[in-house]
Design a protein around this motif. Structure first.
Motif, PDB file in Angstrom:
ATOM      1  N   ASP A   1      -1.568 -17.979  25.246  1.00 33.03           N
ATOM      2  CA  ASP A   1      -2.211 -16.783  25.783  1.00 33.03           C
ATOM      3  C   ASP A   1      -3.681 -16.685  25.370  1.00 33.03           C
ATOM      4  N   LEU A   2      -4.410 -17.771  25.545  1.00 34.99           N
ATOM      5  CA  LEU A   2      -5.844 -17.776  25.246  1.00 34.99           C
ATOM      6  C   LEU A   2      -6.602 -17.403  26.514  1.00 34.99           C
ATOM      7  N   ASP A   3      -7.247 -16.239  26.502  1.00 34.85           N
ATOM      8  CA  ASP A   3      -8.021 -15.773  27.655  1.00 34.85           C
ATOM      9  C   ASP A   3      -9.453 -16.287  27.541  1.00 34.85           C
ATOM     10  N   VAL A   4      -9.898 -17.052  28.537  1.00 35.34           N
ATOM     11  CA  VAL A   4     -11.240 -17.623  28.526  1.00 35.34           C
ATOM     12  C   VAL A   4     -11.886 -17.403  29.895  1.00 35.34           C
ATOM     13  N   GLN A   5     -13.213 -17.490  29.900  1.00 32.59           N
ATOM     14  CA  GLN A   5     -13.966 -17.330  31.144  1.00 32.59           C
ATOM     15  C   GLN A   5     -14.482 -18.695  31.578  1.00 32.59           C
ATOM     16  N   LEU A   6     -14.313 -18.999  32.851  1.00 36.66           N
ATOM     17  CA  LEU A   6     -14.787 -20.263  33.395  1.00 36.66           C
ATOM     18  C   LEU A   6     -16.173 -20.088  33.988  1.00 36.66           C
ATOM     19  N   CYS A   7     -16.946 -21.181  33.979  1.00 39.44           N
ATOM     20  CA  CYS A   7     -18.281 -21.122  34.567  1.00 39.44           C
ATOM     21  C   CYS A   7     -18.340 -22.045  35.784  1.00 39.44           C
ATOM     22  N   PHE A   8     -18.801 -21.500  36.902  1.00 34.86           N
ATOM     23  CA  PHE A   8     -18.877 -22.278  38.140  1.00 34.86           C
ATOM     24  C   PHE A   8     -20.247 -22.169  38.799  1.00 34.86           C
ATOM     25  N   GLY A   9     -21.247 -21.823  38.020  1.00 32.59           N
ATOM     26  CA  GLY A   9     -22.599 -21.774  38.573  1.00 32.59           C
ATOM     27  C   GLY A   9     -22.924 -20.498  39.311  1.00 32.59           C
ATOM     28  N   ASP A  10     -22.004 -19.520  39.326  1.00 33.41           N
ATOM     29  CA  ASP A  10     -22.325 -18.219  39.937  1.00 33.41           C
ATOM     30  C   ASP A  10     -22.137 -17.132  38.893  1.00 33.41           C
ATOM     31  N   ASP A  11     -22.480 -15.910  39.253  1.00 33.44           N
ATOM     32  CA  ASP A  11     -22.432 -14.799  38.293  1.00 33.44           C
ATOM     33  C   ASP A  11     -21.099 -14.073  38.302  1.00 33.44           C
ATOM     34  N   THR A  12     -20.158 -14.489  39.144  1.00 31.28           N
ATOM     35  CA  THR A  12     -18.890 -13.785  39.245  1.00 31.28           C
ATOM     36  C   THR A  12     -17.989 -14.134  38.061  1.00 31.28           C
ATOM     37  N   PRO A  13     -17.551 -13.142  37.271  1.00 28.40           N
ATOM     38  CA  PRO A  13     -16.642 -13.453  36.157  1.00 28.40           C
ATOM     39  C   PRO A  13     -15.334 -14.034  36.692  1.00 28.40           C
ATOM     40  N   TYR A  14     -14.873 -15.061  36.019  1.00 26.37           N
ATOM     41  CA  TYR A  14     -13.647 -15.724  36.464  1.00 26.37           C
ATOM     42  C   TYR A  14     -12.803 -15.996  35.226  1.00 26.37           C
ATOM     43  N   TRP A  15     -11.794 -15.184  35.026  1.00 24.30           N
ATOM     44  CA  TRP A  15     -10.988 -15.253  33.813  1.00 24.30           C
ATOM     45  C   TRP A  15      -9.688 -16.008  34.076  1.00 24.30           C
ATOM     46  N   VAL A  16      -9.298 -16.836  33.099  1.00 15.85           N
ATOM     47  CA  VAL A  16      -8.008 -17.532  33.164  1.00 15.85           C
ATOM     48  C   VAL A  16      -7.326 -17.410  31.804  1.00 15.85           C
ATOM     49  N   ARG A  17      -6.009 -17.611  31.816  1.00 18.65           N
ATOM     50  CA  ARG A  17      -5.224 -17.620  30.568  1.00 18.65           C
ATOM     51  C   ARG A  17      -4.642 -19.019  30.377  1.00 18.65           C
TER      52      ARG A  17
ATOM     53  N   LEU B   1     -15.794 -26.798  31.380  1.00 17.99           N
ATOM     54  CA  LEU B   1     -15.511 -25.775  32.388  1.00 17.99           C
ATOM     55  C   LEU B   1     -15.522 -24.368  31.795  1.00 17.99           C
ATOM     56  N   LEU B   2     -15.614 -24.262  30.471  1.00 22.30           N
ATOM     57  CA  LEU B   2     -15.568 -22.963  29.803  1.00 22.30           C
ATOM     58  C   LEU B   2     -16.956 -22.358  29.712  1.00 22.30           C
ATOM     59  N   ALA B   3     -17.009 -21.019  29.767  1.00 21.57           N
ATOM     60  CA  ALA B   3     -18.295 -20.322  29.884  1.00 21.57           C
ATOM     61  C   ALA B   3     -18.970 -20.048  28.554  1.00 21.57           C
ATOM     62  N   ASP B   4     -18.218 -19.931  27.455  1.00 15.52           N
ATOM     63  CA  ASP B   4     -18.867 -19.549  26.205  1.00 15.52           C
ATOM     64  C   ASP B   4     -18.558 -20.549  25.095  1.00 15.52           C
ATOM     65  N   ASP B   5     -19.451 -20.569  24.102  1.00 14.91           N
ATOM     66  CA  ASP B   5     -19.351 -21.538  23.011  1.00 14.91           C
ATOM     67  C   ASP B   5     -18.112 -21.325  22.153  1.00 14.91           C
ATOM     68  N   ALA B   6     -17.732 -20.064  21.931  1.00 18.69           N
ATOM     69  CA  ALA B   6     -16.573 -19.782  21.081  1.00 18.69           C
ATOM     70  C   ALA B   6     -15.301 -20.395  21.664  1.00 18.69           C
ATOM     71  N   ALA B   7     -15.130 -20.289  22.980  1.00 19.78           N
ATOM     72  CA  ALA B   7     -13.949 -20.863  23.632  1.00 19.78           C
ATOM     73  C   ALA B   7     -13.966 -22.383  23.538  1.00 19.78           C
ATOM     74  N   ARG B   8     -15.162 -22.985  23.706  1.00 19.09           N
ATOM     75  CA  ARG B   8     -15.267 -24.442  23.607  1.00 19.09           C
ATOM     76  C   ARG B   8     -14.931 -24.924  22.201  1.00 19.09           C
ATOM     77  N   GLU B   9     -15.416 -24.196  21.181  1.00 21.16           N
ATOM     78  CA  GLU B   9     -15.103 -24.567  19.795  1.00 21.16           C
ATOM     79  C   GLU B   9     -13.605 -24.443  19.520  1.00 21.16           C
ATOM     80  N   LYS B  10     -12.990 -23.408  20.058  1.00 27.90           N
ATOM     81  CA  LYS B  10     -11.552 -23.211  19.878  1.00 27.90           C
ATOM     82  C   LYS B  10     -10.776 -24.376  20.482  1.00 27.90           C
ATOM     83  N   ILE B  11     -11.105 -24.777  21.704  1.00 31.83           N
ATOM     84  CA  ILE B  11     -10.399 -25.873  22.364  1.00 31.83           C
ATOM     85  C   ILE B  11     -10.629 -27.185  21.627  1.00 31.83           C
ATOM     86  N   ASN B  12     -11.865 -27.451  21.187  1.00 31.24           N
ATOM     87  CA  ASN B  12     -12.151 -28.675  20.431  1.00 31.24           C
ATOM     88  C   ASN B  12     -11.310 -28.739  19.154  1.00 31.24           C
TER      89      ASN B  12
END
Length: 492
Positions: A206-222, A184-195
């Protein structure tokens, strides 16, 4: 029918605002619980002796004791009483060793932590483990939370425990196959961190990551993840976590950054304009003053003409002082020097020597304590001391001026104090005296342009510090400013 008495919870925290906020959050979600805030050792000893509490929440580090000592005292007398470490500080090395008593839960004191606290408290106060059916139906408490609560296994399979979690991750509660958090994460760095976190069994806050949902709208979660304290037979790691939608916060930060950059450019342009304008005014102003003095020296002027010429000369002198001060103020931002190691004691002494004539005229005395060597702009620091000394000499009252300069070291900066015995000022004026052209007295009472202290503030802020004044009318003032151990990264 006998009623179960309300749970009694001790909140051990010597930071009153934190204790009050935690109590407010718990009271909202656990309205029947009795919450007692304990701020000092005497109160803690009294409640420890009386007993009767069902759960304890404590800071990891208190002014009067370490959290581990609080934990040991409780577990020694009440081994079944759950204890939660609720702290912004990380666990010290060796705190997780087998021979060290462990809390029943550890939560980081953050925005997500305050929201996760009532969930953990509620779980620890339960007399038994809830069944799967109860978990599905128990949602009333967690479904009211604005943050998502979930569990993870070592592979990253995401199990949402409340509606907010499903909403934030855009999941259907009826899906049979749990998604992987990494997918569900948008970038490789966040995925590596979670792994990495999942494999090592580490906590993440307090890890801020961007989610990917198939659209171009940025969607940030903590995200916040906590290793599950319960042992797992196969040795794998399991986690509990919370997620918050921070997209609007990120948008606001981005907008604020753009506005700050624009404001910075605007201020730079204004400083350059002030410098150029005040510099270009010097020549015509000097001509006005020079020719006015020549006319004033003539013997054929009548009384009215001579009085008019005196007004012109006096006004041109005041205008010259104002132009000089504006030029000095604009130089703070446009003609600065690189930061280098300078002796603040030597700079203060030099500033006093430069004003030796004024000191003698006022019968003033100057003393200083030991001042440090720090990286700074030597010209500006000398100007800072001169302006503060000039202020003390000007507003001295009936007594001869006495100036004392001292400094104290703090964890992140040095705090300097320039103390005088002058006329002082009212509390309502303590902030505005650092603004441009702010004067508390008429020019007839005390001459000046109202720019000197604004220059002081600009110099201190360029060094990453702050300046303030403490004062008692009729007794004197203490101008306190800070200079950081390490200069700001952008020396401009």
């Amino acid at each position: 029918m006998n009623r179960t008495p309300p749970a009694k919870v001790l909140l051990v925290d010597d930071k009153p605002y934190d204790g009050d906020l935690a109590a407010l959050v718990l009271q909202h979600h656990l309205p029947h619980a009795e919450l007692i805030i304990v701020e000092d050792a005497i109160e803690f000893a009294e409640h420890l002796a009386l007993g009767g509490f069902n759960l304890v929440i404590t800071e990891r580090h208190l002014k009067w004791a370490e959290g581990n000592r609080v934990l040991e005292s409780i577990k020694r007398l009440y081994p079944e009483c759950p204890v939660i470490f609720f702290s912004a500080e990380k666990a010290p090395p060796g705190s997780n060793e087998k021979n060290t008593k462990q809390p029943d839960a550890q939560i980081k004191k953050s925005s997500a932590g305050f929201l996760h606290l009532p969930v953990t408290v509620n779980q620890l106060l339960q007399p038994r483990e809830p069944s799967a059916d109860e978990n599905n139906a128990a949602g009333p408490l967690m479904d009211r939370l604005p943050v998502g609560i979930f569990s993870l296994n070592q592979e990253g399979e995401l199990n949402c425990l409340n509606r907010a979690c499903n909403k934030i991750f855009r999941l259907d509660s009826n899906d049979k196959e749990p998604p992987l958090l990494q997918n569900l994460l948008a970038d490789d760095a966040a995925r590596e961190k979670i792994n990495h976190v999942l494999q090592q069994g580490e906590a993440v806050n307090d890890l801020d990551v961007q989610l990917c949902f198939g659209d171009d709208t940025p969607y940030w979660v903590r995200l916040d993840l906590w290793p599950n304290e319960k042992a797992v037979d196969d040795g794998t790691h399991h986690f509990e976590g919370s997620v918050s939608d921070i997209s609007s916060f990120k948008d606001a930060v981005s907008s604020l950054s753009r506005n700050a950059a624009e404001l910075s450019r605007s201020n730079a342009d204004l400083e350059k304009f002030a410098y150029v304008t005040s510099h270009d005014l010097q020549e015509p102003l000097s001509y006005i003053s020079r020719y006015a003095n020549l006319l004033h020296e003539r013997s054929d002027l009548d009384d009215d003409s001579e009085r008019f010429m005196e007004h012109i000369i006096d006004s041109s002198q005041r205008l010259q002082s104002m132009v000089d001060d504006i030029l000095e103020y604009s130089r703070v931002g446009t003609q600065d020097n690189d930061f280098e190691l300078v002796n603040f004691g030597d700079l203060a002494d030099t500033a006093a020597r430069n004003m030796e004539k004024a000191f003698q005229e006022k019968h003033a005395s100057y003393k200083r304590g030991e001042l440090p060597v720090l990286r700074a702009d030597s010209r500006q620091i000398k100007q800072l001391f001169q302006n503060l000394f000039s202020n003390a000499l000007k507003f001295h009252g009936d007594r001869p001026p006495r100036i004392l300069v001292t400094a104290k070291e703090k964890p992140e900066h040095w705090e300097f104090a320039v103390q005088d015995n002058g006329i002082g000022l009212e509390k309502k004026d303590r902030k505005r005296i650092f603004d441009m052209f702010q004067r508390l007295h008429t020019s007839e009472e005390y001459p000046g342009t109202g720019i000197g202290l604004a220059v002081c503030r600009s110099i201190v802020e360029r060094h990453g510090g702050t300046i303030r004044v403490k004062s008692i009318p009729g007794k004197g003032s203490i101008f306190a400013f800070t200079i950081r151990h390490k200069p700001p990264s952008r020396e401009a």
